[in-house]
Design a protein around this motif. Sequence first.
Motif, PDB file in Angstrom:
ATOM      1  N   LEU A 161     -11.269  -2.163  -4.263  1.00  0.00           N
ATOM      2  CA  LEU A 161     -10.173  -1.728  -5.109  1.00  0.00           C
ATOM      3  C   LEU A 161     -10.675  -1.512  -6.525  1.00  0.00           C
ATOM      4  CD1 LEU A 161      -7.362  -4.160  -3.869  1.00  0.00           C
ATOM      5  CD2 LEU A 161      -7.684  -1.776  -3.231  1.00  0.00           C
ATOM      6  N   GLY A 162     -10.169  -0.467  -7.158  1.00  0.00           N
ATOM      7  CA  GLY A 162     -10.563  -0.149  -8.513  1.00  0.00           C
ATOM      8  C   GLY A 162      -9.873  -1.028  -9.535  1.00  0.00           C
ATOM      9  N   PRO A 163     -10.076  -0.767 -10.817  1.00  0.00           N
ATOM     10  CA  PRO A 163      -9.435  -1.561 -11.866  1.00  0.00           C
ATOM     11  C   PRO A 163      -7.923  -1.353 -11.875  1.00  0.00           C
ATOM     12  CG  PRO A 163     -10.532   0.357 -12.806  1.00  0.00           C
ATOM     13  CD  PRO A 163     -10.928   0.306 -11.369  1.00  0.00           C
ATOM     14  N   GLN A 164      -7.239  -2.325 -12.469  1.00  0.00           N
ATOM     15  CA  GLN A 164      -5.788  -2.246 -12.535  1.00  0.00           C
ATOM     16  C   GLN A 164      -5.360  -1.220 -13.576  1.00  0.00           C
ATOM     17  OE1 GLN A 164      -4.523  -6.265 -13.278  1.00  0.00           O
ATOM     18  NE2 GLN A 164      -4.535  -6.806 -11.109  1.00  0.00           N
ATOM     19  N   VAL A 167      -3.538   9.967  -4.042  1.00  0.00           N
ATOM     20  CA  VAL A 167      -4.554   8.957  -3.750  1.00  0.00           C
ATOM     21  C   VAL A 167      -3.861   7.701  -3.249  1.00  0.00           C
ATOM     22  CG1 VAL A 167      -6.217   9.818  -5.422  1.00  0.00           C
ATOM     23  CG2 VAL A 167      -4.503   8.163  -6.145  1.00  0.00           C
ATOM     24  N   PRO A 168      -4.518   6.930  -2.367  1.00  0.00           N
ATOM     25  CA  PRO A 168      -3.943   5.660  -1.906  1.00  0.00           C
ATOM     26  C   PRO A 168      -4.204   4.550  -2.915  1.00  0.00           C
ATOM     27  CG  PRO A 168      -5.989   6.104  -0.759  1.00  0.00           C
ATOM     28  CD  PRO A 168      -5.754   7.285  -1.645  1.00  0.00           C
ATOM     29  N   VAL A 169      -3.238   3.647  -3.061  1.00  0.00           N
ATOM     30  CA  VAL A 169      -3.355   2.532  -3.991  1.00  0.00           C
ATOM     31  C   VAL A 169      -2.755   1.291  -3.347  1.00  0.00           C
ATOM     32  CG1 VAL A 169      -3.216   4.014  -6.025  1.00  0.00           C
ATOM     33  CG2 VAL A 169      -1.125   3.005  -5.096  1.00  0.00           C
ATOM     34  N   GLN A 170      -3.077   0.151  -3.942  1.00  0.00           N
ATOM     35  CA  GLN A 170      -2.393  -1.093  -3.621  1.00  0.00           C
ATOM     36  C   GLN A 170      -1.594  -1.513  -4.841  1.00  0.00           C
ATOM     37  OE1 GLN A 170      -4.644  -4.787  -3.060  1.00  0.00           O
ATOM     38  NE2 GLN A 170      -3.372  -5.245  -1.271  1.00  0.00           N
ATOM     39  N   ILE A 171      -0.305  -1.779  -4.642  1.00  0.00           N
ATOM     40  CA  ILE A 171       0.584  -2.158  -5.731  1.00  0.00           C
ATOM     41  C   ILE A 171       0.425  -3.650  -5.985  1.00  0.00           C
ATOM     42  CG2 ILE A 171       2.961  -2.163  -6.541  1.00  0.00           C
ATOM     43  CD1 ILE A 171       3.541   0.080  -4.557  1.00  0.00           C
ATOM     44  N   THR A 172      -0.005  -3.987  -7.197  1.00  0.00           N
ATOM     45  CA  THR A 172      -0.220  -5.381  -7.552  1.00  0.00           C
ATOM     46  C   THR A 172       1.047  -6.036  -8.063  1.00  0.00           C
ATOM     47  OG1 THR A 172      -2.500  -4.840  -8.135  1.00  0.00           O
ATOM     48  CG2 THR A 172      -1.647  -6.949  -8.912  1.00  0.00           C
ATOM     49  N   HIS A 196      12.222   0.779 -18.694  1.00  0.00           N
ATOM     50  CA  HIS A 196      11.349   1.652 -17.895  1.00  0.00           C
ATOM     51  C   HIS A 196      10.763   0.843 -16.743  1.00  0.00           C
ATOM     52  CE1 HIS A 196       8.464   4.799 -16.939  1.00  0.00           C
ATOM     53  NE2 HIS A 196       7.496   3.892 -16.977  1.00  0.00           N
ATOM     54  N   VAL A 197      10.759   1.441 -15.542  1.00  0.00           N
ATOM     55  CA  VAL A 197      10.232   0.783 -14.346  1.00  0.00           C
ATOM     56  C   VAL A 197       8.829   1.318 -14.091  1.00  0.00           C
ATOM     57  CG1 VAL A 197      10.643   0.206 -11.940  1.00  0.00           C
ATOM     58  CG2 VAL A 197      12.570   0.677 -13.435  1.00  0.00           C
ATOM     59  N   CYS A 198       7.880   0.422 -13.976  1.00  0.00           N
ATOM     60  CA  CYS A 198       6.493   0.819 -13.779  1.00  0.00           C
ATOM     61  C   CYS A 198       5.840  -0.110 -12.763  1.00  0.00           C
ATOM     62  CB  CYS A 198       5.713   0.801 -15.097  1.00  0.00           C
ATOM     63  SG  CYS A 198       5.698  -0.804 -15.916  1.00  0.00           S
ATOM     64  N   ALA A 199       4.654   0.265 -12.319  1.00  0.00           N
ATOM     65  CA  ALA A 199       3.913  -0.496 -11.313  1.00  0.00           C
ATOM     66  C   ALA A 199       2.471  -0.635 -11.758  1.00  0.00           C
ATOM     67  CB  ALA A 199       3.982   0.190  -9.950  1.00  0.00           C
ATOM     68  N   VAL A 200       1.910  -1.803 -11.504  1.00  0.00           N
ATOM     69  CA  VAL A 200       0.488  -2.031 -11.718  1.00  0.00           C
ATOM     70  C   VAL A 200      -0.212  -1.813 -10.381  1.00  0.00           C
ATOM     71  CG1 VAL A 200      -1.280  -3.669 -12.446  1.00  0.00           C
ATOM     72  CG2 VAL A 200       0.955  -3.664 -13.571  1.00  0.00           C
ATOM     73  N   VAL A 201      -1.130  -0.865 -10.316  1.00  0.00           N
ATOM     74  CA  VAL A 201      -1.764  -0.478  -9.055  1.00  0.00           C
ATOM     75  C   VAL A 201      -3.275  -0.537  -9.208  1.00  0.00           C
ATOM     76  CG1 VAL A 201       0.178   1.027  -8.474  1.00  0.00           C
ATOM     77  CG2 VAL A 201      -1.810   1.983  -9.645  1.00  0.00           C
ATOM     78  N   ARG A 202      -3.939  -0.583  -8.057  1.00  0.00           N
ATOM     79  CA  ARG A 202      -5.394  -0.505  -7.973  1.00  0.00           C
ATOM     80  C   ARG A 202      -5.741   0.543  -6.919  1.00  0.00           C
ATOM     81  NH1 ARG A 202      -7.968  -6.379  -7.386  1.00  0.00           N
ATOM     82  NH2 ARG A 202      -9.822  -5.154  -7.964  1.00  0.00           N
ATOM     83  N   ARG A 203      -6.504   1.536  -7.296  1.00  0.00           N
ATOM     84  CA  ARG A 203      -6.833   2.628  -6.394  1.00  0.00           C
ATOM     85  C   ARG A 203      -7.909   2.195  -5.400  1.00  0.00           C
ATOM     86  NH1 ARG A 203      -6.260   8.315  -9.541  1.00  0.00           N
ATOM     87  NH2 ARG A 203      -4.744   7.644 -11.118  1.00  0.00           N
ATOM     88  N   LEU A 204      -7.836   2.761  -4.203  1.00  0.00           N
ATOM     89  CA  LEU A 204      -8.868   2.539  -3.204  1.00  0.00           C
ATOM     90  C   LEU A 204     -10.091   3.373  -3.564  1.00  0.00           C
ATOM     91  CD1 LEU A 204      -6.271   1.458  -1.766  1.00  0.00           C
ATOM     92  CD2 LEU A 204      -7.255   2.283   0.365  1.00  0.00           C
ATOM     93  N   PHE A 219       0.843  -1.199   0.000  1.00  0.00           N
ATOM     94  CA  PHE A 219       0.000   0.000   0.000  1.00  0.00           C
ATOM     95  C   PHE A 219       0.875   1.244   0.000  1.00  0.00           C
ATOM     96  CE2 PHE A 219      -3.072  -3.091   1.577  1.00  0.00           C
ATOM     97  CZ  PHE A 219      -4.227  -2.715   0.907  1.00  0.00           C
ATOM     98  N   ALA A 220       0.454   2.256  -0.755  1.00  0.00           N
ATOM     99  CA  ALA A 220       1.218   3.497  -0.840  1.00  0.00           C
ATOM    100  C   ALA A 220       0.320   4.598  -1.380  1.00  0.00           C
ATOM    101  CB  ALA A 220       2.448   3.319  -1.726  1.00  0.00           C
ATOM    102  N   PHE A 221       0.790   5.833  -1.207  1.00  0.00           N
ATOM    103  CA  PHE A 221       0.164   6.980  -1.843  1.00  0.00           C
ATOM    104  C   PHE A 221       0.910   7.280  -3.141  1.00  0.00           C
ATOM    105  CE2 PHE A 221      -1.882   7.974   2.208  1.00  0.00           C
ATOM    106  CZ  PHE A 221      -3.078   8.533   1.783  1.00  0.00           C
ATOM    107  N   ILE A 222       0.183   7.564  -4.210  1.00  0.00           N
ATOM    108  CA  ILE A 222       0.778   8.009  -5.459  1.00  0.00           C
ATOM    109  C   ILE A 222       0.263   9.403  -5.772  1.00  0.00           C
ATOM    110  CG2 ILE A 222       0.974   5.655  -6.330  1.00  0.00           C
ATOM    111  CD1 ILE A 222      -1.386   6.300  -8.211  1.00  0.00           C
ATOM    112  N   SER A 223       1.056  10.160  -6.519  1.00  0.00           N
ATOM    113  CA  SER A 223       0.676  11.514  -6.909  1.00  0.00           C
ATOM    114  C   SER A 223       0.471  11.552  -8.409  1.00  0.00           C
ATOM    115  CB  SER A 223       1.755  12.520  -6.504  1.00  0.00           C
ATOM    116  OG  SER A 223       2.960  12.255  -7.185  1.00  0.00           O
TER     117      SER A 223
END
Length: 847
Positions: free
Chosen positions: A770-773, A717-722, A735-743, A707-711
């Motif tokens: 959790l929202g869509p990925q 907004v808070p998200v969960q990193i999948t 490139h480094v990226c993350a798949v997240v789902r917003r609360l 769990f983390a906040f992203i800007s």
Amino acid sequence: MHDNAKKYPPVLKPPGVDTNADAGANLMNDASGPSSESEGTDHQERPEIPPQVREDEYDFEFQHMDDQHAEEQPQYPAERRAPVQELQDFNFCPVAWPDVQVPGKCPGVHLAYLNTVIGNVFRKQSIQAAMDALNNQLNCMLLEGVLPEHPHPCWKHFTPAQLKELPSPKCTVPDCQGVLYDEHTDAKGKFRDSRQDRPGQNEDEDYVMTDMHDGMLWHELETNTVHEIGELGTRFLQVNVICAAIMLGPKEPNIIQINHCLEPSTRELLELKNGVKMDVYGEEELADVFTDNEALTCDMPASHKCNGTAGHSHNFHPCAFCDVDIIKINTPEGYNNSWTNKDDYHMLRQSFYSKDATPAHQEAILRDHGVRFSILNVISGWLPSKKSALDFMHCIFLGIISHLFMCVLFGGYMLSGMGGVNSPKRRFEDIINAVRWPSHVTRLPKNLGENQSLKKADEWRCLLTITPVILWWSWRDANDEIPDTEPPLPPNIVAPDFSRNCCSLYKAILFLCTGARTGQSFLAHYCLECLQLHIPLTINHQASMHTADMIKKFGPVYAWWRFAFERFNGMLECVHHNGHDGGRIELTLLWNWINRIIKVQAQDRGSMMTQIAVYQSEAAEDNVRLPLHNAKLINLRAYGSPQGVFYPILLQYCHSLWPDLHLVGDLSCNNGTPFYANKVAHALTYICKDGICYGCTMNRRTHADSFAFISQGRTCVPVQITALFVVGVLDVVPHVCAVVRRLVSDDDIPAMPWDLYASTLGIHVSYTELGPQEVVPVSWIECPLALIPVHLNVLKKDLWITVSFDHGLIFLWARNGHIHASSPFIIRIMTCTSIGISCNTFLYNAP
């Protein structure tokens, strides 16, 4: 060549070439037969990924899309060489050096010189043949345009004093393109030139301070300091800290004993202030080293004793920074900026009057002027009030916050156990035990309702971060609101003298929670609200009114706070000794300090090391660092749950990231660059952003930090990193990226009592959904968060309340003005020299 046997004399090797190791290796190759490497066959090794590099320096070996089968390179037999007879040369004559003279810094040139020496020494080539071969190699490099150009230097000599006055490293001789010196950064610190700093930058409201050199006092030092070594990431390491003295307990030393302990280091500071000749690494001549002491940072009792001022419980001089007396601490006059700052020169004059005075006269000076003699006053330029920093760690966390919980909440029976399982005390314990903390955050004890005293300042800081939520949960009624009444008192208990109204007290506490993150004005509002509720205040409350002045003088508080030195005290407290009378405990402690530096240098655990990691991360690209081990190449169609869920969203993300590549699916018939599922992505277990680790739900070991906040723009907004990926196509930079789902959150969630300060406090309320990925760059990750599960009676739904754990710049978009993080430390005398030396000095009082 002559027909007779020739014997070659010793050959001088070119300058800058070391042939010991390589010569031995080639000698072994000659003994075992012809070597493919020595014959020029290309041989490349895959470099290891360094721990601290930029994103574009990682070598992930992404396969090319169209190269399904690599072409086999033809193998050629090694050239056979005829046996060479040992010859002797009796007619030796010098041979000119190569046409182009270059130093051995370039790898290609270095190899050319090295082959020349090896050919002459081990392969029996004549000097003329070796030089011709070297000239041919250098001429070929020159024709190809890969030979570095080095201008002929003018050989003008510059003294260290002249180098100090130069505006840049370039030579000042006309038509000379030489560079006199280079600036290097190593793992231990950064060389920083402060000559270009502009004094008074912190007068600008939009200027962001980063270190002590942004403070006002840095530019008022009288030693003409121009250089500094030691960034935040290394300044607080034990190897860079000097243990000046160890004072034995169990009683605290008085002013006379402290003067005796400070005398040796004070004498050395006086010598260094006048300049001392020292050896400097990389310099042939001795350099003049000057030092100055910028700040004295200790807790309040130690600061008063070191400066010789009256104690913090003195009737007329309790504050070391202003003329407030003990009566004004509990009146609005102590918090409305109506006081007058201390006169340092008056304090110094009375201090020296007290030095040789009789005991009765000394007591009279202390009573009337609040000062005694201190050994620090003999240092020229020392100002006891102006150069003393307020210890935020003790003042805010161990002072004001501890006072709130111990004297007001627990002492005022605001969290009593009346009511059984539904009592405020039981709710308080349950909600704290239900908090999901980030892995790097200090945990609170499970029985905080019973064991109400916390030992560490970091524990009080963590408790204050979630205080708005846990107090609302403990006091709320059936309508999820804080009642405008006082909670019932336990039987046989005398009611306290201050108001116990839950609603009024909660409003005042919100000022404190906001002030600990944003600065002095909210702390003043908290103190005034407490006075209206008739809550007795302490000297820490009044001292916190000097917060803004301290930050302006010394820079941001995390640059000089006391967390590191409290950690050093804890390390010394763990040293085993027999405790016998007459023993030399101080020698045992100091010997352990030195041994720890030699063997360990720094511990790898604790909140202070987390802060060091945060500071060191500033050197990384986007403050992001990847794991040291190589990430595995995965098949996106078989990865995830359900399988293949990541492939379409990564394809869409990479299509927008690299529009020029015209990416298409690997099963598509359209024209473009195929996005092969098994060749474009490496899965990461975690990343480090701003020195803090973030995990993902695809890895069990790092799931707790998912769990983390992203800007995104001006929104956090808070998200969960999948999942975490490194993606790359063809020859583009990975490139480094993350798949997240917003609360998920909407307007149906009712207003909370902290909503007015939610952006400053970093509190967000959402459903347990959790929202869509979606795919985002990891540079969007702002900070970790604490997740608090609650049940809302009005909605009859479970909610997640997330609280940010960024104590610095989080939610800057919603703030007006500066952000001043709270927390600073024992004696710390920072010495800043003209050639780049800085050290920390602290005293330890052994129990």
